[in-house]
Scaffold this motif. Structure first.
Motif, mmCIF file in Angstrom:
data_model
loop_
_atom_site.group_PDB
_atom_site.id
_atom_site.type_symbol
_atom_site.label_atom_id
_atom_site.label_comp_id
_atom_site.label_asym_id
_atom_site.label_seq_id
_atom_site.Cartn_x
_atom_site.Cartn_y
_atom_site.Cartn_z
ATOM 1 N N ALA A 77 -0.389 1.102 -2.044
ATOM 2 C CA ALA A 77 -0.633 2.095 -1.005
ATOM 3 C C ALA A 77 -0.438 1.467 0.364
ATOM 4 O O ALA A 77 -0.783 0.300 0.586
ATOM 5 N N LEU A 78 0.113 2.242 1.274
ATOM 6 C CA LEU A 78 0.206 1.840 2.673
ATOM 7 C C LEU A 78 -0.918 2.542 3.416
ATOM 8 O O LEU A 78 -1.004 3.781 3.387
ATOM 9 N N VAL A 79 -1.794 1.774 4.062
ATOM 10 C CA VAL A 79 -2.985 2.357 4.660
ATOM 11 C C VAL A 79 -3.063 2.035 6.146
ATOM 12 O O VAL A 79 -2.439 1.091 6.638
ATOM 13 N N ARG A 80 -3.853 2.823 6.831
ATOM 14 C CA ARG A 80 -4.116 2.593 8.254
ATOM 15 C C ARG A 80 -5.034 1.393 8.437
ATOM 16 O O ARG A 80 -6.003 1.225 7.704
ATOM 17 N N GLY A 81 -4.715 0.554 9.393
ATOM 18 C CA GLY A 81 -5.621 -0.518 9.778
ATOM 19 C C GLY A 81 -5.395 -1.821 9.022
ATOM 20 O O GLY A 81 -4.582 -1.918 8.102
ATOM 21 N N TYR A 82 -6.157 -2.805 9.439
ATOM 22 C CA TYR A 82 -6.092 -4.146 8.860
ATOM 23 C C TYR A 82 -7.231 -4.271 7.851
ATOM 24 O O TYR A 82 -8.356 -4.620 8.191
ATOM 25 N N ARG A 112 -5.194 -7.072 -0.403
ATOM 26 C CA ARG A 112 -4.154 -6.795 0.595
ATOM 27 C C ARG A 112 -2.938 -7.644 0.281
ATOM 28 O O ARG A 112 -3.012 -8.865 0.200
ATOM 29 N N ALA A 113 -1.794 -6.999 0.135
ATOM 30 C CA ALA A 113 -0.553 -7.713 -0.151
ATOM 31 C C ALA A 113 0.162 -8.131 1.125
ATOM 32 O O ALA A 113 0.816 -9.180 1.167
ATOM 33 N N GLU A 114 0.046 -7.328 2.173
ATOM 34 C CA GLU A 114 0.773 -7.606 3.409
ATOM 35 C C GLU A 114 0.185 -6.733 4.513
ATOM 36 O O GLU A 114 -0.436 -5.703 4.244
ATOM 37 N N SER A 115 0.383 -7.145 5.748
ATOM 38 C CA SER A 115 -0.049 -6.331 6.881
ATOM 39 C C SER A 115 0.951 -6.500 8.015
ATOM 40 O O SER A 115 1.711 -7.476 8.068
ATOM 41 N N VAL A 116 0.954 -5.532 8.936
ATOM 42 C CA VAL A 116 1.879 -5.573 10.055
ATOM 43 C C VAL A 116 1.221 -4.905 11.257
ATOM 44 O O VAL A 116 0.441 -3.959 11.110
ATOM 45 N N GLU A 117 1.516 -5.423 12.425
ATOM 46 C CA GLU A 117 1.059 -4.811 13.671
ATOM 47 C C GLU A 117 2.277 -4.427 14.490
ATOM 48 O O GLU A 117 3.206 -5.238 14.658
ATOM 49 N N ILE A 118 2.326 -3.195 14.964
ATOM 50 C CA ILE A 118 3.474 -2.736 15.735
ATOM 51 C C ILE A 118 3.010 -2.351 17.138
ATOM 52 O O ILE A 118 1.949 -1.757 17.313
ATOM 53 N N PRO A 119 3.799 -2.707 18.156
ATOM 54 C CA PRO A 119 3.389 -2.509 19.543
ATOM 55 C C PRO A 119 3.607 -1.080 20.027
ATOM 56 O O PRO A 119 4.339 -0.837 20.997
ATOM 57 N N VAL A 120 2.989 -0.133 19.354
ATOM 58 C CA VAL A 120 3.077 1.272 19.754
ATOM 59 C C VAL A 120 1.661 1.754 20.050
ATOM 60 O O VAL A 120 0.806 1.749 19.164
ATOM 61 N N ARG A 128 -0.879 -0.765 16.842
ATOM 62 C CA ARG A 128 -1.498 -0.235 15.630
ATOM 63 C C ARG A 128 -1.133 -1.106 14.441
ATOM 64 O O ARG A 128 -0.044 -1.681 14.390
ATOM 65 N N CYS A 129 -2.055 -1.188 13.500
ATOM 66 C CA CYS A 129 -1.913 -2.083 12.360
ATOM 67 C C CYS A 129 -1.929 -1.286 11.060
ATOM 68 O O CYS A 129 -2.638 -0.279 10.936
ATOM 69 N N TYR A 130 -1.124 -1.764 10.093
ATOM 70 C CA TYR A 130 -1.058 -1.116 8.774
ATOM 71 C C TYR A 130 -1.060 -2.182 7.689
ATOM 72 O O TYR A 130 -0.588 -3.304 7.903
ATOM 73 N N SER A 131 -1.588 -1.832 6.539
ATOM 74 C CA SER A 131 -1.702 -2.784 5.428
ATOM 75 C C SER A 131 -1.093 -2.189 4.163
ATOM 76 O O SER A 131 -1.264 -0.994 3.868
ATOM 77 N N LEU A 132 -0.405 -3.046 3.412
ATOM 78 C CA LEU A 132 0.071 -2.697 2.076
ATOM 79 C C LEU A 132 -0.944 -3.258 1.089
ATOM 80 O O LEU A 132 -1.238 -4.454 1.099
ATOM 81 N N VAL A 133 -1.497 -2.397 0.258
ATOM 82 C CA VAL A 133 -2.623 -2.762 -0.599
ATOM 83 C C VAL A 133 -2.272 -2.508 -2.058
ATOM 84 O O VAL A 133 -1.670 -1.475 -2.393
ATOM 85 N N GLU A 134 -2.646 -3.454 -2.935
ATOM 86 C CA GLU A 134 -2.576 -3.214 -4.380
ATOM 87 C C GLU A 134 -3.964 -2.851 -4.861
ATOM 88 O O GLU A 134 -4.937 -3.542 -4.554
ATOM 89 N N MET A 217 8.153 -4.922 6.258
ATOM 90 C CA MET A 217 7.454 -5.431 5.073
ATOM 91 C C MET A 217 8.438 -5.686 3.945
ATOM 92 O O MET A 217 9.568 -5.191 3.950
ATOM 93 N N GLU A 218 7.985 -6.438 2.944
ATOM 94 C CA GLU A 218 8.806 -6.722 1.776
ATOM 95 C C GLU A 218 8.897 -5.472 0.901
ATOM 96 O O GLU A 218 7.903 -4.798 0.663
ATOM 97 N N ALA A 219 10.091 -5.199 0.400
ATOM 98 C CA ALA A 219 10.287 -4.059 -0.512
ATOM 99 C C ALA A 219 11.465 -4.393 -1.412
ATOM 100 O O ALA A 219 12.621 -4.203 -1.025
ATOM 101 N N GLU A 220 11.179 -4.884 -2.597
ATOM 102 C CA GLU A 220 12.240 -5.344 -3.500
ATOM 103 C C GLU A 220 12.367 -4.437 -4.707
ATOM 104 O O GLU A 220 11.381 -3.922 -5.225
ATOM 105 N N GLY A 221 13.612 -4.254 -5.157
ATOM 106 C CA GLY A 221 13.857 -3.577 -6.415
ATOM 107 C C GLY A 221 13.467 -2.118 -6.452
ATOM 108 O O GLY A 221 12.962 -1.623 -7.441
ATOM 109 N N ALA A 222 13.733 -1.368 -5.380
ATOM 110 C CA ALA A 222 13.352 0.036 -5.344
ATOM 111 C C ALA A 222 14.064 0.831 -6.425
ATOM 112 O O ALA A 222 15.218 0.574 -6.770
#
Length: 224
Positions: A77-82, A112-120, A128-134, A217-222
């Motif tokens: 899941a991609l979620v809001r926040g860190y 948490r698998a990964e997170s990212v912060e974007i300057p918006v 704002r920050c978003y996290s990829l979660v397993e 973010m990483e996204a392999e083998g879609a």
């Protein structure tokens, strides 16, 4: 059998939202020219692995494994926040389809698998920050993952029921995201005849991975 259910497709017809849509069960019955039996469910907006049985006996056997919590499932899941690196989400959830149903305990483990912060900027915040979660649900309550993440203040992007409308709108406008960013990626269960444990996995679909790539973010083998 296991299939990759796309986001937006209901498992079966029912209710106003899915009455006019092509349902997965009917599609499979037409393709195979035989009856198929669902043994668990995925919400209409969720994509990923869905397990079905080809006989009533297999359906009964697999259904028993789900009831006894012997099936292991994993979601992305991609979620809001860190979100914190790992943890356990637990709470009592009232059945959504029963007005007077008693709350039942539910538990979901995550990391948490990964997170990212974007300057918006948004409001008073400059980025704002978003996290990829397993996530690994240990119980199977209705919309459990979506409700757990909302209660934890990390709603799933694209969730029009439990999500954050401002972030959903941003993802639609900036990344063309028209879906719930939740995907069932792994499932493990005992084969109903051989008794051997099977481990099935698949990467998220192309529309899911496209959003991750745009975020860096990483996204392999879609899977298309």
């Amino acid at each position: 059998m296991a299939v990759h259910k796309p986001s937006g497709m209901p498992v079966h017809r029912g209710g106003r939202e899915s009455a006019s849509c092509t349902a997965l069960l009917q599609t499979l019955r037409d393709m195979l020219d035989r009856h198929v039996y669902p043994v668990h469910r995925l919400d209409r907006p969720t994509s990923g692995i869905l397990l079905l049985a080809l006989t009533p006996d297999a359906a009964s056997h697999l259904g028993g494994q789900f009831r006894r919590h012997e099936v292991d499932k994993a979601y992305l899941a991609l979620v809001r926040g860190y979100i914190p690196l790992r943890g356990v989400l637990s709470r009592f959830l009232r059945p959504e389809d029963k007005k007077n149903g008693l709350p039942r305990f539910s538990i979901t483990r995550y990391h948490r698998a990964e997170s990212v912060e974007i300057p918006v900027p948004m409001g008073r915040v400059s980025s704002r920050c978003y996290s990829l979660v397993e996530l690994h649900p240990e119980t199977g309550r209705s919309r459990q993952i979506r409700r757990h993440l909302k209660s934890f203040s990390h709603p799933i992007i694209g969730d029009t029921t439990y999500g954050d409308g401002r972030h959903n709108r941003f993802f639609r406008e900036a990344f063309g995201c028209q879906r719930l960013m939740l995907a069932a990626t792994r499932i493990s269960f005992l084969h109903p005849h051989s008794g051997h444990r099977l481990h099935l996995s698949l990467p998220p679909s192309v529309d899911f991975c496209r959003v991750l790539v745009q975020l860096g973010m990483e996204a392999e083998g879609a899977q298309d």
